[in-house]
Design an enzyme around this catalytic site. Structure first.
Site, PDB file in Angstrom:
ATOM      1  N   LYS A 184     -12.425   4.964 -12.854  1.00 43.23           N
ATOM      2  CA  LYS A 184     -11.741   4.107 -11.870  1.00 43.23           C
ATOM      3  C   LYS A 184     -12.502   4.115 -10.540  1.00 43.23           C
ATOM      4  O   LYS A 184     -12.621   3.086  -9.866  1.00 43.23           O
ATOM      5  CB  LYS A 184     -10.290   4.583 -11.663  1.00 43.23           C
ATOM      6  CG  LYS A 184      -9.550   3.870 -10.532  1.00 43.23           C
ATOM      7  CD  LYS A 184      -9.377   2.394 -10.833  1.00 43.23           C
ATOM      8  CE  LYS A 184      -8.525   1.552  -9.921  1.00 43.23           C
ATOM      9  NZ  LYS A 184      -8.320   1.766  -8.556  1.00 43.23           N
ATOM     10  N   ASN A 188     -14.184   0.894  -8.726  1.00 42.10           N
ATOM     11  CA  ASN A 188     -13.977   0.480  -7.336  1.00 42.10           C
ATOM     12  C   ASN A 188     -15.305   0.358  -6.592  1.00 42.10           C
ATOM     13  O   ASN A 188     -15.456  -0.516  -5.731  1.00 42.10           O
ATOM     14  CB  ASN A 188     -13.068   1.478  -6.617  1.00 42.10           C
ATOM     15  CG  ASN A 188     -11.620   1.324  -7.039  1.00 42.10           C
ATOM     16  OD1 ASN A 188     -11.333   0.795  -8.103  1.00 42.10           O
ATOM     17  ND2 ASN A 188     -10.710   1.784  -6.212  1.00 42.10           N
TER      18      ASN A 188
HETATM   19  N1  LIG Z   1      -2.155  -0.800  -3.565  1.00 43.70           N
HETATM   20  C1  LIG Z   1      -3.096  -1.021  -4.502  1.00 43.70           C
HETATM   21  O1  LIG Z   1      -3.597  -2.146  -4.686  1.00 43.70           O
HETATM   22  C2  LIG Z   1      -3.549   0.113  -5.377  1.00 43.70           C
HETATM   23  C3  LIG Z   1      -4.299  -0.189  -6.521  1.00 43.70           C
HETATM   24  C4  LIG Z   1      -4.662   0.843  -7.391  1.00 43.70           C
HETATM   25  C5  LIG Z   1      -4.317   2.137  -7.086  1.00 43.70           C
HETATM   26  N2  LIG Z   1      -3.618   2.419  -5.943  1.00 43.70           N
HETATM   27  C6  LIG Z   1      -3.262   3.827  -5.685  1.00 43.70           C
HETATM   28  O2  LIG Z   1      -1.903   4.029  -6.047  1.00 43.70           O
HETATM   29  C7  LIG Z   1      -1.330   5.074  -5.241  1.00 43.70           C
HETATM   30  C8  LIG Z   1      -0.090   4.544  -4.570  1.00 43.70           C
HETATM   31  O3  LIG Z   1      -0.474   3.450  -3.756  1.00 43.70           O
HETATM   32  P1  LIG Z   1       0.570   2.398  -3.133  1.00 43.70           P
HETATM   33  O4  LIG Z   1      -0.241   1.255  -2.654  1.00 43.70           O
HETATM   34  O5  LIG Z   1       1.683   2.167  -4.089  1.00 43.70           O
HETATM   35  O6  LIG Z   1       1.104   3.241  -1.866  1.00 43.70           O
HETATM   36  P2  LIG Z   1       2.354   2.975  -0.912  1.00 43.70           P
HETATM   37  O7  LIG Z   1       2.966   1.646  -1.137  1.00 43.70           O
HETATM   38  O8  LIG Z   1       1.915   3.347   0.458  1.00 43.70           O
HETATM   39  O9  LIG Z   1       3.407   4.072  -1.412  1.00 43.70           O
HETATM   40  C9  LIG Z   1       3.133   5.436  -1.291  1.00 43.70           C
HETATM   41  C10 LIG Z   1       4.118   6.239  -2.118  1.00 43.70           C
HETATM   42  O10 LIG Z   1       3.717   7.608  -2.009  1.00 43.70           O
HETATM   43  C11 LIG Z   1       4.850   8.367  -1.618  1.00 43.70           C
HETATM   44  N3  LIG Z   1       4.422   9.548  -0.863  1.00 43.70           N
HETATM   45  C12 LIG Z   1       3.565   9.581   0.172  1.00 43.70           C
HETATM   46  N4  LIG Z   1       3.401  10.851   0.584  1.00 43.70           N
HETATM   47  C13 LIG Z   1       4.161  11.626  -0.223  1.00 43.70           C
HETATM   48  C14 LIG Z   1       4.414  13.018  -0.311  1.00 43.70           C
HETATM   49  N5  LIG Z   1       3.803  13.882   0.518  1.00 43.70           N
HETATM   50  N6  LIG Z   1       5.247  13.468  -1.267  1.00 43.70           N
HETATM   51  C15 LIG Z   1       5.849  12.604  -2.113  1.00 43.70           C
HETATM   52  N7  LIG Z   1       5.668  11.268  -2.077  1.00 43.70           N
HETATM   53  C16 LIG Z   1       4.835  10.799  -1.141  1.00 43.70           C
HETATM   54  C17 LIG Z   1       5.673   7.431  -0.778  1.00 43.70           C
HETATM   55  O11 LIG Z   1       6.979   7.911  -0.677  1.00 43.70           O
HETATM   56  P3  LIG Z   1       7.911   7.570   0.590  1.00 43.70           P
HETATM   57  O12 LIG Z   1       8.592   6.278   0.257  1.00 43.70           O
HETATM   58  O13 LIG Z   1       8.832   8.717   0.675  1.00 43.70           O
HETATM   59  O14 LIG Z   1       7.021   7.456   1.796  1.00 43.70           O
HETATM   60  C18 LIG Z   1       5.550   6.150  -1.611  1.00 43.70           C
HETATM   61  O15 LIG Z   1       6.423   6.179  -2.700  1.00 43.70           O
HETATM   62  C19 LIG Z   1      -2.446   5.509  -4.298  1.00 43.70           C
HETATM   63  O16 LIG Z   1      -3.152   6.579  -4.862  1.00 43.70           O
HETATM   64  C20 LIG Z   1      -3.344   4.283  -4.243  1.00 43.70           C
HETATM   65  O17 LIG Z   1      -4.661   4.601  -3.861  1.00 43.70           O
HETATM   66  C21 LIG Z   1      -3.203   1.435  -5.104  1.00 43.70           C
END
Ligand SMILES: NC(=O)c1ccc[n+]([C@@H]2O[C@H](COP(=O)([O-])OP(=O)(O)OC[C@H]3O[C@@H](n4cnc5c(N)ncnc54)[C@H](OP(=O)(O)O)[C@@H]3O)[C@@H](O)[C@H]2O)c1
Length: 469
Positions: A184, A188
């Protein structure tokens, strides 16, 4: 209430969409989020899918809601939050339960977590998911690392939710421990390179030739029906056609010209260098994002530094630009796959590069018309295991590198920055020479450091030149 087949922690953008995708495929899913309000907001807005979603207020309640052996997807911010989530779950887990980190983890962390959890009797899968929000909801490309037997327990769910190409799921087990997250990461990295090369071609058309975003949009729309067909060409076509609702200007003109480069792009370079590799197109793309972030310096530079004077407009046709982009894209993929091959050897993953190309054919950001041919090339006996030497791609490059040369040289003459396109050409021109200029590097090293060198006419190493003192 009946127990759920799988759990999911982290109802952010990716987690919420992945949970809906799982539910949509008929698998009951139990969900938990650190900020608990989000759990009920999520279920309340899930419509018809709400009845097969189980909200859990605590990690313990989540574990209780699952059928053993439990499988739990963790989709939280990469880094420490993943460790914190694992620590919060551990007191309630049974031996044999499966934790699946589906975020963009550093594969070194995945290897560490997998080893530590295995020691304690748990199973850990590092799963790369590509396709952004839309992919997570409707079918992402999924790259799985960990043990094959752990994957076998969840493969029906993963393959059901994955994107399909000709009916086949774009998801597979690729290798042990960090293999999925490494693939992955490189995915990227290739994405960075492809986006940068597209932006460079946009720069030639926009600044070099003074064409409007709407005209360039049309060009990308046309290119998206030919050999450059790809998700990134498609969205470039759409992005350049968009206007800002507030000002009526092209949206692209309203956006600040600064891009970040943290996470996976940077990791690709770090790992490439550790493996003694160089993915120069990815390096150029990551570097260009850093230069873009140096806005203040560029403002000073525009006022101070001399522009190109030999020519102001690059003398290239649209067909040249199309060919240049295709050549550079092939080279970026070739560098990415070379890096995967090197890592596979180093970490003993036995990565199936053809299968990797196949699972990138749909759902992911770098899906493109080339991937089917890449898979075919890796299924044949590939000279040097290098894509650029596959007969099909050697022919593509023979047809398109002349255009790349023209675009690079014309851009240089007219002062258009094209670092990724130029690096692709540099790689090609280096790889088509059996004898290069490292002769001089070795002589210099021996001169100032007595490092010694090998000779072309004798066996052994440690020879020195007649440099004197
Ligand atoms: N966005 C994309 O296009 C994309 C694509 C592929 C992969 N990803 C990956 O997928 C993952 C999630 O991304 P996202 O875009 O969905 O992020 P996001 O919308 O910012 O959501 C982050 C999530 O992580 C939780 N979180 C953050 N800190 C935490 C902690 N210390 N303990 C427990 N939960 C915690 C948050 O919970 P709260 O609600 O409590 O803050 C929320 O549920 C990341 O690794 C990202 O790199 C993202």
């Amino acid at each position: 209430m009946a127990k759920a087949r799988i759990g999911l922690i982290g109802l952010g953008v990716m987690g919420a969409n992945l949970a809906l995708n799982i539910a949509d495929n008929g698998f009951p899913v139990a969900v938990y989020n650190r900020t608990t309000d989000r759990i009920y907001d999520f279920i309340d807005s899930a419509g018809d899918l709400a009845p097969i979603l189980v909200g859990a207020k605590t990690p313990e309640a989540l574990i209780d809601a699952l059928t053993p052996p439990r499988a739990i997807i963790i989709m939280v911010q990469a880094g420490a939050p993943v460790d914190q989530t694992i620590d919060a779950l551990k007191p309630y887990l049974d031996k044999g339960d499966i934790l699946i980190d589906a975020g963009n983890a550093d594969f070194n962390d995945t290897r560490r977590r997998e080893a530590a959890l295995r020691e304690e009797g748990y199973r850990f899968i590092g799963m790369g998911v590509s396709g952004g929000e839309e992919g997570a909801r409707n079918g992402p490309s999924i790259m799985v690392g960990g043990t094959r037997e752990a994957y076998a327990e969840i493969s029906d769910i993963i393959e059901a939710i994955a994107a399909k190409y000709d009916g086949a799921p774009c998801a597979d087990h690729l290798g042990a421990d960090g293999a999925g997250h490494f693939v992955k990461t490189v995915h990227n990295g290739i994405e960075y390179a492809d986006m940068q090369m597209i932006a460079e071609v946009y720069g030639v058309l926009r600044e070099g030739e003074g064409r409007s975003p709407a005209e360039i949009s049309k060009l990308f729309g046309t290119w998206d029906t030919g050999p450059l067909q790809s998700y990134l060409a498609e969205i470039t076509h759409k992005v350049l056609a968009a206007t800002d609702p507030d000002t009526g200007n092209p949206m692209v003109d309203i956006i600040m010209d600064k891009a970040g480069q943290k996470g996976t792009g940077r990791w690709t370079l770090i790992e490439a260098l550790k493996l003694g590799q160089s993915a120069s197109t990815i390096e150029a793309a990551v570097g260009a994002r850093s230069w873009s972030a140096a806005k203040d310096l560029r403002i000073l530079g525009e006022a101070t530094l001399t522009p190109a004077t030999l020519s102001t407009t690059p003398d290239v046709t649209d067909a040249d630009l199309e060919g240049a982009l295709l050549a550079a894209r092939v080279i970026a993929y070739a560098q990415g796959f070379s890096l995967l091959a090197a890592a596979s050897e180093e970490f003993d993953w036995a990565l199936d590069l053809a299968r990797t190309a196949e699972i990138w054919r749909a759902g992911c950001i770098i899906r493109s018309a080339l991937l089917d041919d890449i898979a075919t090339a890796f299924r044949s006996d590939l000279p040097g295991n290098s894509l650029i030497l596959a007969p099909y791609f050697a022919k593509v490059l023979a047809d398109t590198v002349p255009a790349l040369r023209k675009v690079v040289s014309q851009s240089a003459l007219s002062g258009q920055p094209i670092p990724a396109l130029a690096s692709a050409l540099g790689y090609y021109d280096t790889m088509r020479r059996a004898r290069g200029t490292a002769t001089l590097i070795q002589a210099q090293r021996d001169f100032f450091g007595a490092h010694g060198f090998e000779r072309t006419d004798r066996d052994g190493s440690g020879y020195h030149g007649p440099w004197g003192s």
